[in-house]
Write a protein that holds these residues in place. Sequence first.
Motif, PDB file in Angstrom:
ATOM      1  N   UNK A   1      19.935   7.297  61.349  1.00 40.91           N
ATOM      2  CA  UNK A   1      19.106   6.197  61.866  1.00 40.91           C
ATOM      3  C   UNK A   1      18.032   6.723  62.817  1.00 40.91           C
ATOM      4  N   UNK A   2      17.358   5.795  63.540  1.00 41.45           N
ATOM      5  CA  UNK A   2      16.182   6.196  64.325  1.00 41.45           C
ATOM      6  C   UNK A   2      16.479   7.037  65.569  1.00 41.45           C
ATOM      7  N   UNK A   3      17.750   7.154  65.979  1.00 44.34           N
ATOM      8  CA  UNK A   3      18.063   8.022  67.123  1.00 44.34           C
ATOM      9  C   UNK A   3      19.192   8.963  66.742  1.00 44.34           C
ATOM     10  N   UNK A   4      19.043  10.239  67.086  1.00 43.13           N
ATOM     11  CA  UNK A   4      20.118  11.210  66.811  1.00 43.13           C
ATOM     12  C   UNK A   4      20.015  12.347  67.812  1.00 43.13           C
ATOM     13  N   UNK A   5      21.119  13.080  67.924  1.00 43.15           N
ATOM     14  CA  UNK A   5      21.160  14.195  68.876  1.00 43.15           C
ATOM     15  C   UNK A   5      21.177  15.508  68.094  1.00 43.15           C
ATOM     16  N   UNK A   6      20.276  16.389  68.468  1.00 46.58           N
ATOM     17  CA  UNK A   6      20.292  17.715  67.835  1.00 46.58           C
ATOM     18  C   UNK A   6      20.692  18.735  68.905  1.00 46.58           C
ATOM     19  N   UNK A   7      21.107  19.902  68.438  1.00 41.47           N
ATOM     20  CA  UNK A   7      21.536  20.933  69.369  1.00 41.47           C
ATOM     21  C   UNK A   7      20.818  22.217  68.971  1.00 41.47           C
ATOM     22  N   UNK A   8      19.824  22.571  69.746  1.00 42.69           N
ATOM     23  CA  UNK A   8      18.983  23.709  69.357  1.00 42.69           C
ATOM     24  C   UNK A   8      18.811  24.675  70.529  1.00 42.69           C
ATOM     25  N   UNK A   9      18.545  25.969  70.218  1.00 41.44           N
ATOM     26  CA  UNK A   9      18.331  26.922  71.306  1.00 41.44           C
ATOM     27  C   UNK A   9      17.163  26.477  72.190  1.00 41.44           C
ATOM     28  N   UNK A  10      17.093  26.938  73.384  1.00 39.22           N
ATOM     29  CA  UNK A  10      16.084  26.633  74.415  1.00 39.22           C
ATOM     30  C   UNK A  10      16.280  25.231  75.005  1.00 39.22           C
ATOM     31  N   UNK A  11      16.259  24.189  74.146  1.00 35.41           N
ATOM     32  CA  UNK A  11      16.373  22.824  74.681  1.00 35.41           C
ATOM     33  C   UNK A  11      17.823  22.360  74.829  1.00 35.41           C
ATOM     34  N   UNK A  12      18.753  22.978  74.106  1.00 33.20           N
ATOM     35  CA  UNK A  12      20.148  22.521  74.121  1.00 33.20           C
ATOM     36  C   UNK A  12      20.271  21.215  73.362  1.00 33.20           C
ATOM     37  N   UNK A  13      21.115  20.318  73.895  1.00 31.76           N
ATOM     38  CA  UNK A  13      21.302  19.022  73.221  1.00 31.76           C
ATOM     39  C   UNK A  13      20.104  18.135  73.532  1.00 31.76           C
ATOM     40  N   UNK A  14      19.333  17.808  72.533  1.00 35.09           N
ATOM     41  CA  UNK A  14      18.161  16.957  72.750  1.00 35.09           C
ATOM     42  C   UNK A  14      18.302  15.715  71.883  1.00 35.09           C
ATOM     43  N   UNK A  15      17.954  14.575  72.452  1.00 31.99           N
ATOM     44  CA  UNK A  15      18.016  13.327  71.700  1.00 31.99           C
ATOM     45  C   UNK A  15      16.634  13.064  71.101  1.00 31.99           C
ATOM     46  N   UNK A  16      16.610  12.750  69.813  1.00 32.31           N
ATOM     47  CA  UNK A  16      15.330  12.419  69.166  1.00 32.31           C
ATOM     48  C   UNK A  16      15.308  10.909  68.955  1.00 32.31           C
ATOM     49  N   UNK A  17      14.250  10.248  69.397  1.00 30.82           N
ATOM     50  CA  UNK A  17      14.179   8.789  69.198  1.00 30.82           C
ATOM     51  C   UNK A  17      12.930   8.424  68.387  1.00 30.82           C
ATOM     52  N   UNK A  18      13.031   7.328  67.635  1.00 36.82           N
ATOM     53  CA  UNK A  18      11.863   6.838  66.896  1.00 36.82           C
ATOM     54  C   UNK A  18      11.929   5.319  66.706  1.00 36.82           C
ATOM     55  N   UNK A  19      12.780   4.671  67.490  1.00 36.85           N
ATOM     56  CA  UNK A  19      12.821   3.211  67.469  1.00 36.85           C
ATOM     57  C   UNK A  19      11.697   2.719  68.396  1.00 36.85           C
ATOM     58  N   UNK A  20      10.805   1.835  67.892  1.00 28.87           N
ATOM     59  CA  UNK A  20       9.625   1.485  68.700  1.00 28.87           C
ATOM     60  C   UNK A  20       9.972   0.902  70.073  1.00 28.87           C
ATOM     61  N   UNK A  21      11.065   0.109  70.154  1.00 28.74           N
ATOM     62  CA  UNK A  21      11.407  -0.476  71.456  1.00 28.74           C
ATOM     63  C   UNK A  21      11.868   0.615  72.424  1.00 28.74           C
ATOM     64  N   UNK A  22      12.631   1.577  71.911  1.00 29.79           N
ATOM     65  CA  UNK A  22      13.105   2.659  72.786  1.00 29.79           C
ATOM     66  C   UNK A  22      11.961   3.577  73.190  1.00 29.79           C
ATOM     67  N   UNK A  23      11.065   3.815  72.243  1.00 29.87           N
ATOM     68  CA  UNK A  23       9.894   4.660  72.546  1.00 29.87           C
ATOM     69  C   UNK A  23       9.060   3.990  73.642  1.00 29.87           C
ATOM     70  N   UNK A  24       8.840   2.691  73.484  1.00 27.71           N
ATOM     71  CA  UNK A  24       8.041   1.960  74.470  1.00 27.71           C
ATOM     72  C   UNK A  24       8.701   2.054  75.846  1.00 27.71           C
ATOM     73  N   UNK A  25      10.018   1.829  75.866  1.00 25.17           N
ATOM     74  CA  UNK A  25      10.706   1.864  77.158  1.00 25.17           C
ATOM     75  C   UNK A  25      10.588   3.243  77.810  1.00 25.17           C
ATOM     76  N   UNK A  26      10.727   4.290  76.997  1.00 26.74           N
ATOM     77  CA  UNK A  26      10.645   5.641  77.574  1.00 26.74           C
ATOM     78  C   UNK A  26       9.236   5.911  78.127  1.00 26.74           C
ATOM     79  N   UNK A  27       8.215   5.547  77.342  1.00 27.43           N
ATOM     80  CA  UNK A  27       6.843   5.787  77.796  1.00 27.43           C
ATOM     81  C   UNK A  27       6.528   4.996  79.076  1.00 27.43           C
ATOM     82  N   UNK A  28       7.184   3.816  79.212  1.00 28.01           N
ATOM     83  CA  UNK A  28       6.882   2.999  80.388  1.00 28.01           C
ATOM     84  C   UNK A  28       7.749   3.351  81.595  1.00 28.01           C
ATOM     85  N   UNK A  29       8.735   4.199  81.389  1.00 25.28           N
ATOM     86  CA  UNK A  29       9.614   4.593  82.496  1.00 25.28           C
ATOM     87  C   UNK A  29       8.811   5.403  83.513  1.00 25.28           C
ATOM     88  N   UNK A  30       9.079   5.162  84.804  1.00 28.68           N
ATOM     89  CA  UNK A  30       8.279   5.856  85.817  1.00 28.68           C
ATOM     90  C   UNK A  30       8.564   7.357  85.772  1.00 28.68           C
TER      91      UNK A  30
END
Length: 452
Positions: A37-66
């Motif tokens: 689905x639109x959000x998942x967690x990947x585990x990669x070198x350098x960044x470690x566990x990173x969450x990838x999001x692509x749900x428009x409401x979640x993206x909007x909330x993240x961009x608007x977060x202070x």
Amino acid sequence: MNAVTLPDGPSLPRFVQGSMALAAPLWMMRRLRERYGPAFTINVPVFGKAVVISDPAEVKQLFMTSPEIADILDVNLGRVLGPHSFFAISGEAHRKQRKLLVPPFHGRRLRGYEAIVEQEAAREMATWPEDREFATLGPMMRITLNAILRAVFGADGAELAELRDLLPAMVKLGSRLVALPIPRTDLGRWSPWGRVHAYRREYDAIIDRLIAAARRDPRLAERDDVLALMLQSRYADGTGMSRDEVADQLLTLLTAGHETTATTLAWTIERLRRHPALLRRLTDEVDAGGSQLREATILEVQRVRPVIDGTARQVRAPGLRLGRWMFPEGQVVVVSIYLLHRDEALFPDAASFDPERFADVRPDAYQWIPFGGGVRRCIGAAFAHMEMNVVLRTMLRDFTVEPTNERGERWHSRGVAYCPAKGGRAVVRRRSRPAGDRVSTAAGRSADGQEP
Ligand code: HEM
């Protein structure tokens, strides 16, 4: 704090996921989107566990977060460009710099740069071969590098010629190193980081000469270029930017400001050659003096071929609740521009290239996000749009671009930006137009005296 909840993701070992992310990043994103689905967690070198999001409401909330709660993560970009670069500063320092550097890229100033872009486009296009296939990426890089150099420094000169040689090499190497760990030991001047430092010393010497010349210029107050504006700008407390701030921010604008625009232009040609009816309509529109379809085309190219496929934030507060998830401090959250732009619910028939979808609607600022979003949204977005518009208009006015039946070019990662794998190949022929209608590249303005 509430319990941490991260979206699901593959349980493959970190190095396997890392190898996939390096070898086929877009394929990996598509597969994981299908599976989780639109959000998942990947585990990669350098960044470690990173969450990838692509749900428009979640993206909007993240961009608007202070930015005190979530801000850009500390990547090597700051180390390549300097500690005062936009990509290295946050909080109050970032706010103050935005306030100072947003005005040079908007409104009246922007219109002033249009003539420069048209001159550079016409000068480069005057060298284009006819009836012979060539890659447009190189020419587009030269146009956008020259345009940003002139917008930033004003008059051309020996120093600009030196920067013209230095910057592409610096950007190429820097882009490759952005996501790699920095070695703990100094591997010497022939190592990649040693070379980055050598380039930086060369850059500093050139920039010091340019700053000194600008400070001596008795007409500095009348100048419209970014360097002149930077040297005269004042923070709220009346102090000006330091020499190091000016040097790092100029390098940031020069590097962030040309490759992204050039790769998008190369994609534009790649797409247009595969859509002959649209190409004809665009040419007719240029001849009639219009711009609506061209503007929509640029938006659509940036949707289907976003040259930056994602942007990231890192949680700086003790925790962040985002939609369904609860992230801990330090969590890296990647906004997948690529996946959001392919979302069928937002863009029906998302894979098809159809500028009509933007014909009379402005794109939603949190669904169409090639320039990112929030307080970190690209400072050069309006400049880039103007530049692509002018370059495209100049090309369509002066050339017939030959369509092709060939398959679309594949995506190729240059490190930071994606470009068409064959460089956006084109075959063009000069259009015969009445002499009075031609652009004078020497004088750099249209002979009929119209705004370019
Ligand atoms: C098609 C062309 C361009 C694309 C696709 C692009 C894309 C982006 C993206 C995705 C970001 C990150 C935004 C975020 O994290 O939310 C960014 C930031 C930035 N871009 Fe661009 N960009 C383009 C052109 C330019 C130009 C022409 C300039 C300079 C004149 C520029 C200067 C910057 C700067 C300084 C930042 C950092 C802003 C900050 O951190 O406050 N970019 N750009």
